[in-house]
Write an enzyme that holds these catalytic residues in place. Structure first.
Site, PDB file in Angstrom:
ATOM      1  N   ASP A   1       0.851  -1.186   0.000  1.00 34.13           N
ATOM      2  CA  ASP A   1       0.000   0.000   0.000  1.00 34.13           C
ATOM      3  C   ASP A   1       0.884   1.232   0.000  1.00 34.13           C
ATOM      4  OD1 ASP A   1      -2.486   1.455   0.256  1.00 34.13           O
ATOM      5  OD2 ASP A   1      -1.900   1.878   2.312  1.00 34.13           O
TER       6      ASP A   1
ATOM      7  N   GLU B   1      -1.898  -1.457  -5.434  1.00 30.72           N
ATOM      8  CA  GLU B   1      -3.138  -0.776  -5.710  1.00 30.72           C
ATOM      9  C   GLU B   1      -2.935   0.080  -6.947  1.00 30.72           C
ATOM     10  OE1 GLU B   1      -6.366   1.552  -2.923  1.00 30.72           O
ATOM     11  OE2 GLU B   1      -4.257   1.535  -2.408  1.00 30.72           O
TER      12      GLU B   1
ATOM     13  N   ASP C   1      -2.457   1.675   7.389  1.00 33.77           N
ATOM     14  CA  ASP C   1      -1.781   1.330   6.140  1.00 33.77           C
ATOM     15  C   ASP C   1      -1.503  -0.168   6.012  1.00 33.77           C
ATOM     16  OD1 ASP C   1      -1.851   4.004   5.576  1.00 33.77           O
ATOM     17  OD2 ASP C   1       0.227   4.388   6.175  1.00 33.77           O
TER      18      ASP C   1
END
Ligand SMILES: [Zn+2]
Length: 397
Positions: free
Chosen positions: A184, A268, A349
């Site tokens: 992430d 992502e 996170d």
């Protein structure tokens, strides 16, 4: 597979003169051909192709005004026309904007030589129109028996010279592993991994940043066109170059490690450029870093037989509890840590990284394989949807 190896080199005076002249001609030819193509389109709705621009170049060399174009190696000039052709192809495919003119100040100076315009023998690289080989600092070895197919020479704004050698190399795949990881782009750190690890930006960044600000102030005080101004500009450029070099170096180490340790890496598909435009999202990661890291992960994964999966950026990675799966309706950006109603405490996170991993693995199990959707996503609103009222979960401020 083709791989580029980039080295610094120190040109002799004669070489520097030749290269600066070549860069100038390359830029000139590119701009002139671009102008010709643009005019033909606007006045006659006619598309000019590479062959026509190549024929034009031959014509230009015969005129009195432009015969200086015949004094440098013709190969970099042909190559720049090929690049222009590529730029137009991207434009017509709607992958890029209309090609722009190259400026001496803003564009990187470079010249590309193909095999007919250089010799590479016994580790010595000699370019066309040059008597001596380049004085290259071989900071890492070129693969055994490598024969470069293309050589690109460039000079950055800090006045450093580089040569990049494109060679065909065989890369052995890493032995397969069971490890998988979700990544992430963190808010507080550079990256958060599903393993619970957080990766920060290199620590010295802030100190260098301070020096940069000081050098920029000094530059602003100098008189335009003065020698001191040029010196101050060089200094700013050198600090900039050092920052980009270090950042790239850091990302290289990171991507190499992630690819070596994991069979599958799930990231992502963020549209970071848009996110940075929103000031409430003060991300530690810059646009440039994220897209650079992503491309490094992708090409290294291809080299070493690994897989990179990009999950849709509309997937609410930070709102789901990775332990029980319940979804928060909102997860404001200031929330760094929260407790789910199932009792698990989450780092924002890390939890997101775990969800990204789970989503990626689910997709790869279905055999679908999420394709990055850069183009279509660029047109949507770039914000992650993270601002709706809370129903589940107690944010821990
Ligand atoms: Zn939960």
């Amino acid at each position: 597979m083709k791989r580029a190896y980039k080295y610094r080199f120190y040109p002799t005076e004669q070489q520097e003169r030749e290269l600066v002249r070549t860069f100038g001609c390359v830029r000139f030819v590119y701009n002139k051909a671009l102008e010709a193509r643009t005019t033909a389109w606007y006045t006659e709705q006619r598309r000019i192709n590479y062959n026509e621009t190549s024929a034009m170049l031959t014509g230009w060399k015969k005129t009195d005004d432009l015969k200086f174009l015949g004094e440098v190696s013709s190969v970099p000039l042909q190559q720049t026309l090929r690049h222009l052709q590529g730029a137009f192809a991207s434009f017509f495919d709607k992958r890029a904007r209309y090609p722009r003119f190259k400026s001496r100040k803003k564009s990187r100076s470079s010249a590309e030589y193909t095999r007919s315009a250089f010799t590479f023998r016994d580790g010595q690289l000699t370019l066309a129109k040059m008597a001596d080989p380049l004085n290259i600092v071989w900071s890492r070895p070129l693969p055994e028996g490598a024969q470069p197919s293309t050589v690109t020479v460039s000079c950055d704004s800090a006045g450093r010279w580089f040569v990049s050698l494109l060679t065909e190399t065989v890369v052995a795949h890493h032995p397969p592993t069971e490890s998988v990881v979700g990544v992430d782009a963190g808010i507080t750190s550079l990256l958060a991994l599903s393993t619970g690890e957080k990766i920060t930006n290199p620590g010295h960044q802030r100190r260098v940043q301070a020096r940069l600000v000081k050098a920029q102030r000094a530059l602003a005080r100098k008189t335009k066109g003065s020698v001191n101004r040029e010196k101050a500009r060089r200094k700013v450029a050198r600090i900039h170059a050092r920052i980009t070099d270090r950042r790239r170096d850091h990302l290289h180490k990171l991507s190499t490690r992630l690819v070596r340790e994991n069979q599958t890496i799930v990231i992502e598909d963020l549209h970071v450029a848009g996110m940075l435009g929103n000031r409430s999202l003060a991300r530690a990661i810059s646009d440039a870093s994220w897209s650079q890291l992503r491309s490094m992960l992708e090409y290294k994964a291809a080299w070493y037989g690994r897989e990179v999966i990009a999950v849709d950026r509309w997937f609410p990675s930070s709102k789901i509890c990775s332990a029980c799966g319940s979804v928060n309706d909102t997860m404001p950006l200031h929330v760094r840590e929260w407790v789910c109603r199932c009792g698990v405490t989450h780092d924002r996170d890390i939890n997101a990284a775990r969800n990204i991993l789970a989503a990626g693995l689910a997709v790869s199990a279905c055999g679908g394989g999420v394709r990055p959707t850069r183009q279509s996503s660029a047109r949507r609103s770039p914000m992650k949807q993270e601002t709706r009222p809370v129903k589940v979960g107690i944010p821990h401020l």
